[in-house]
Design an enzyme around this catalytic site. Structure first.
Site, PDB file in Angstrom:
ATOM      1  N   ASP A 138     -76.135  -9.016  -2.329  1.00 53.98           N
ATOM      2  CA  ASP A 138     -76.410 -10.273  -1.643  1.00 53.98           C
ATOM      3  C   ASP A 138     -77.666 -10.927  -2.221  1.00 53.98           C
ATOM      4  OD1 ASP A 138     -77.047 -12.323   0.185  1.00 53.98           O
ATOM      5  OD2 ASP A 138     -76.119 -11.221   1.844  1.00 53.98           O
ATOM      6  N   HIS A 180     -73.313 -12.569  -1.314  1.00 56.00           N
ATOM      7  CA  HIS A 180     -73.326 -13.390  -0.105  1.00 56.00           C
ATOM      8  C   HIS A 180     -72.109 -14.318  -0.078  1.00 56.00           C
ATOM      9  CE1 HIS A 180     -75.847 -14.980   3.196  1.00 56.00           C
ATOM     10  NE2 HIS A 180     -75.289 -16.151   2.911  1.00 56.00           N
TER      11      HIS A 180
END
Length: 233
Positions: A171, A202
């Protein structure tokens, strides 16, 4: 399938809109879908529609309404992304939690005061769902790639209902050291389950657009569906 419906604030002094999708038959429970920084856009509405098809009453509150109602942006458009960052920076998260609680209250009323309410959110919405698990009376909570949760761990003792976090290990907005703090800080909380998704970034479970990773999104969403089926029954 759905339409926008006004929700009254907890204070009773204003109203904001929520996208509401109704199931064909009687709802088994309600699910509140919390937006990313891009507003209640087509992707968020589609998520509500999918929950409605599964038999849930689904709400997506317009949380940016105090600054600009009905923000609807595309994560794949660079100018839209910058606009979304601006909206996020102006957003009061504590007020947002109260709006989520007002939506939970409205959903419970629509269920006749008897049904359970789950809350699921993405990105900023994931952070807000974690905060909601600590501060509201929802019945189950699911966080997708929530941001800044390491700074909220001091509240996690207040989580009294089941919560699940989906954490992509690559992420770009949640570095590895933050992920480690999340795991360490939540490992002893019996109400919380964490799932890592190796090598994913993400937004991997976005309903549409370039960020979506199909097999991983389906896997995470099935976990979410199973989780809600268990805890909202």
């Amino acid at each position: 399938m759905g339409s926008f419906t006004p929700i009254t604030t907890l204070e009773g002094d204003a109203q904001f809109d929520a996208y509401v999708a109704q199931p064909e038959g009687e709802a088994m429970a309600a699910i509140i879908v919390i937006q990313e920084i891009f507003g209640v856009n087509e992707g968020i509405r589609r998520k509500c529609d999918s929950w409605a098809k599964a038999g849930y009453l689904a709400y997506a509150p317009d949380l940016f309404w105090r600054e600009k109602p009905h923000v609807e942006l595309d994560a794949d458009v660079p100018d839209d992304f910058q606009l979304a960052i601006g909206h996020m920076q102006k957003f009061n998260q504590d007020r947002g939690i109260r709006d989520i609680e007002a939506t939970i209250k409205a959903a419970r009323a629509a269920l006749g005061g008897k049904g359970k309410v789950g809350v699921v959110g993405y990105c900023l919405g994931g952070r807000l769902v974690f905060m909601s698990a600590c501060r509201t009376d929802g019945d189950a909570f699911v966080v997708y790639y929530g941001v800044g949760i390491d700074g909220l761990l001091g509240e996690q003792h207040a989580i009294g209902k089941p919560a699940m976090l989906h954490i992509p290990t690559r992420d770009g907005f949640v570095p590895a050291e933050v992920q480690q703090k999340m795991h360490e800080g939540l490992k002893d909380n019996r109400h919380v389950t964490l799932h890592d998704y190796e090598g994913l970034d993400h937004g991997f479970a976005a309903e549409m657009g370039n960020r979506r990773v199909e097999d991983a999104a389906q896997h995470a969403d099935q976990r979410t569906a199973d989780f809600f089926a268990e805890h909202l029954a």
